[in-house]
Design an enzyme around this catalytic site. Structure first.
Site, mmCIF file in Angstrom:
data_model
loop_
_atom_site.group_PDB
_atom_site.id
_atom_site.type_symbol
_atom_site.label_atom_id
_atom_site.label_comp_id
_atom_site.label_asym_id
_atom_site.label_seq_id
_atom_site.Cartn_x
_atom_site.Cartn_y
_atom_site.Cartn_z
ATOM 1 N N THR A 125 0.710 -1.210 0.168
ATOM 2 C CA THR A 125 -0.006 0.119 0.126
ATOM 3 C C THR A 125 0.769 1.124 -0.052
ATOM 4 O O THR A 125 1.879 1.220 0.491
ATOM 5 C CB THR A 125 -0.967 -0.024 1.113
ATOM 6 O OG1 THR A 125 -1.415 1.372 1.446
ATOM 7 C CG2 THR A 125 -0.151 -0.267 2.568
ATOM 8 N N ASP A 126 0.253 2.326 -0.556
ATOM 9 C CA ASP A 126 1.087 3.821 -0.476
ATOM 10 C C ASP A 126 1.158 4.352 0.939
ATOM 11 O O ASP A 126 1.997 5.046 1.329
ATOM 12 C CB ASP A 126 0.275 4.666 -1.264
ATOM 13 C CG ASP A 126 -1.062 4.876 -0.757
ATOM 14 O OD1 ASP A 126 -1.497 4.354 -0.133
ATOM 15 O OD2 ASP A 126 -1.451 5.874 -1.594
ATOM 16 N N GLU A 127 0.418 3.613 1.788
ATOM 17 C CA GLU A 127 0.467 3.890 3.329
ATOM 18 C C GLU A 127 1.693 3.804 4.075
ATOM 19 O O GLU A 127 1.983 4.367 4.860
ATOM 20 C CB GLU A 127 -0.593 3.525 4.097
ATOM 21 C CG GLU A 127 -1.997 3.782 3.676
ATOM 22 C CD GLU A 127 -3.191 3.603 4.546
ATOM 23 O OE1 GLU A 127 -2.915 3.436 6.009
ATOM 24 O OE2 GLU A 127 -4.168 3.797 4.262
ATOM 25 N N TYR A 153 -1.752 -0.522 11.263
ATOM 26 C CA TYR A 153 -2.042 -1.183 9.926
ATOM 27 C C TYR A 153 -0.780 -0.812 8.858
ATOM 28 O O TYR A 153 -0.049 -1.872 8.314
ATOM 29 C CB TYR A 153 -3.123 -0.578 9.137
ATOM 30 C CG TYR A 153 -3.272 -0.917 7.844
ATOM 31 C CD1 TYR A 153 -3.366 -2.159 7.260
ATOM 32 C CD2 TYR A 153 -3.080 0.283 6.740
ATOM 33 C CE1 TYR A 153 -3.311 -2.471 6.169
ATOM 34 C CE2 TYR A 153 -3.057 -0.005 5.546
ATOM 35 C CZ TYR A 153 -3.307 -1.364 5.001
ATOM 36 O OH TYR A 153 -3.324 -1.658 3.663
ATOM 37 N N LYS A 157 2.104 -3.403 7.424
ATOM 38 C CA LYS A 157 2.521 -3.699 5.892
ATOM 39 C C LYS A 157 3.877 -3.010 5.571
ATOM 40 O O LYS A 157 4.302 -3.922 4.986
ATOM 41 C CB LYS A 157 1.401 -2.634 5.084
ATOM 42 C CG LYS A 157 0.005 -3.012 5.241
ATOM 43 C CD LYS A 157 -0.688 -4.467 4.605
ATOM 44 C CE LYS A 157 -0.409 -4.506 3.152
ATOM 45 N NZ LYS A 157 -0.915 -5.937 2.534
ATOM 46 N N PRO A 208 -20.424 10.293 8.813
ATOM 47 C CA PRO A 208 -19.445 10.914 9.616
ATOM 48 C C PRO A 208 -18.187 11.044 8.800
ATOM 49 O O PRO A 208 -17.440 10.209 8.123
ATOM 50 C CB PRO A 208 -19.086 9.336 10.553
ATOM 51 C CG PRO A 208 -19.457 8.245 9.699
ATOM 52 C CD PRO A 208 -20.485 8.673 8.588
#
Ligand code: NAD
Ligand code: DAU
Length: 339
Positions: A125-127, A153, A157, A208
């Protein structure tokens, strides 16, 4: 060619299975999935009718089970989508993220070493790059951007990515990694932003929005991600990381308003709530490497992809209505009540 797809009962993995079955009529696919809250066998109903597809319920952290599967099936390629994937859940309870995302990946890497594959591909992931500031639109994540994960998270990763690359360097395992931006499309579990907006609007429930809604995500239609992974499997160089994203940055609040307009609902349903802890400001991928090396570029424009996605949720109401009862309601209350 026989491909193992782990996590194929989830959002992106299932889309990948359908993509590969349609693109490669001579490939056999085996899906290994633990069917956690995010996995859904109904998503694979059509695939299960295909003789070239097999589903195995199992956990990637179960070493004996994974080794037996590799021994029996003799895979040519393994693609690891299996993960705990929701940032908010990782803030509530980080432990399972380390177990599945790090240790599970290590079990798969060991199995690939022991039985041999021509490619192990890790869906990352780019995260893992952390975030970019909102006031520097000139900055993008490249494959050289340092790893700087923000949430449990993304840290899990990032840990998995480092292991995958270490298995290449140390043991010569032929690995590749793709780091993609936010996906959207069919079969997206309704606790993530876009499907949650659609599902809440269809129930006339509040949307939300964390903080001020100014955070930016770089949205990519899921099939474009699947095509990128297919290309990397066949043409990508072992040991390499490929960023995947289509320069489609949007503020969360603009995504919310767009879906509201698409469904003809009222913006009065927007409710600003307490921000996510450690909330990443902006993600933005520089896809130059995969574009120039592999000729990939996104095919689906956001304005079309979001229409298709909204229509899919309207046409497949039973799929998501069944998911948003029971455990989902408990999660929703814990996450949003009194927020
Ligand atoms: P998802 O949560 O929808 O699906 C995850 C799947 O993995 C589920 O079917 C679940 O049952 C399975 N799973 C979980 N733990 C398992 C275990 N221990 N053993 C076997 N199966 C297990 O996730 P997603 O959104 O489809 O993401 C898939 C992958 O893509 C993840 O690795 C995620 O990090 C990555 N990713 C997601 C996005 C996105 O926008 N959703 C973007 C970039 C990368
Ligand atoms: O960038 C890739 C990542 O994208 C993947 O690695 C993750 O698996 C995937 O879940 C996704 O992570 P995000 O945290 O970006 O996705 P999410 O849909 O949870 O949130 C998108 C944005 O919307 C984020 O800025 C938080 C915000 N948000 C989310 C929810 C659930 C809200 O404002 N309100 C919400 O209720």
């Amino acid at each position: 060619m026989k491909i193992l797809v782990t996590g194929g009962a989830g959002f992106i993995g299932s889309n990948f299975i359908y993509y590969m079955l349609s693109q490669h009529p001579d490939y056999d696919i085996v899906c290994l999935d633990a069917l956690t809250y995010a996995g859904n066998l109904r998503t694979l109903e059509s695939a299960l009718k295909n003789k070239r597809f097999k589903f195995v319920k199992g956990d990637i952290t179960d070493r004996a089970g994974v080794l037996e599967l590799f021994r029996n099936e003799k895979f040519d390629i393994a693609v690891n989508f299996a993960a705990e994937s929701h940032v908010d859940r990782s803030i509530m309870d980080p432990g399972i993220f380390l177990s599945t995302n790090v240790m599970g990946t290590q079990v798969l890497l060991d199995a690939c070493r022991e039985f041999g594959v021509s490619r192990f591909h890790q869906i990352s992931t780019d995260e893992v790059y952390g975030d970019l500031p909102l006031d520097r639109p000139d900055l993008f994540f490249t494959e050289e951007t340092p790893i700087r994960a923000s949430s449990p998270y993304s840290a899990s990763k990032a840990g998995a990515d480092l292991l995958v690359l270490a298995y290449h360097r140390t043991f010569g395992l032929p690995v590749t990694i793709s780091r993609c931006s936010n996906n959207y499309g069919p079969y997206h579990f309704p606790e993530k932003l876009i499907p949650m907006i659609i599902v809440n609007l269809l129930h006339n429930k509040p949307i939300p929005v964390y903080g001020t809604g100014e955070n930016i995500r770089d949205w990519l239609y899921v099939e474009d991600h699947c095509r990128a992974v297919d290309l990397i499997l066949h043409k990508g160089r072992a040991g390499e990381v490929y960023n995947v994203g289509g320069h489609n940055e949007m503020k969360n609040i603009d995504v919310v308003k767009l879906v509201i307009a698409e469904l003809g609902k009222s913006e009065d349903l927007i409710t600003y709530v307490k921000d996510r802890a450690g909330h990443d400001k902006r993600y933005a991928i520089d896809p130059t490497k995969i574009q120039t090396e592999l000729g990939w570029s996104p095919q689906v424009k956001f304005k079309d992809g979001i229409k298709t996605t909204v229509q899919w949720y309207l046409d497949n109401r039973q799929w998501w209505e069944d998911l948003i009862s029971g455990d989902y309601l408990k999660y929703y209350e814990k996450m949003y009540l009194n927020r």
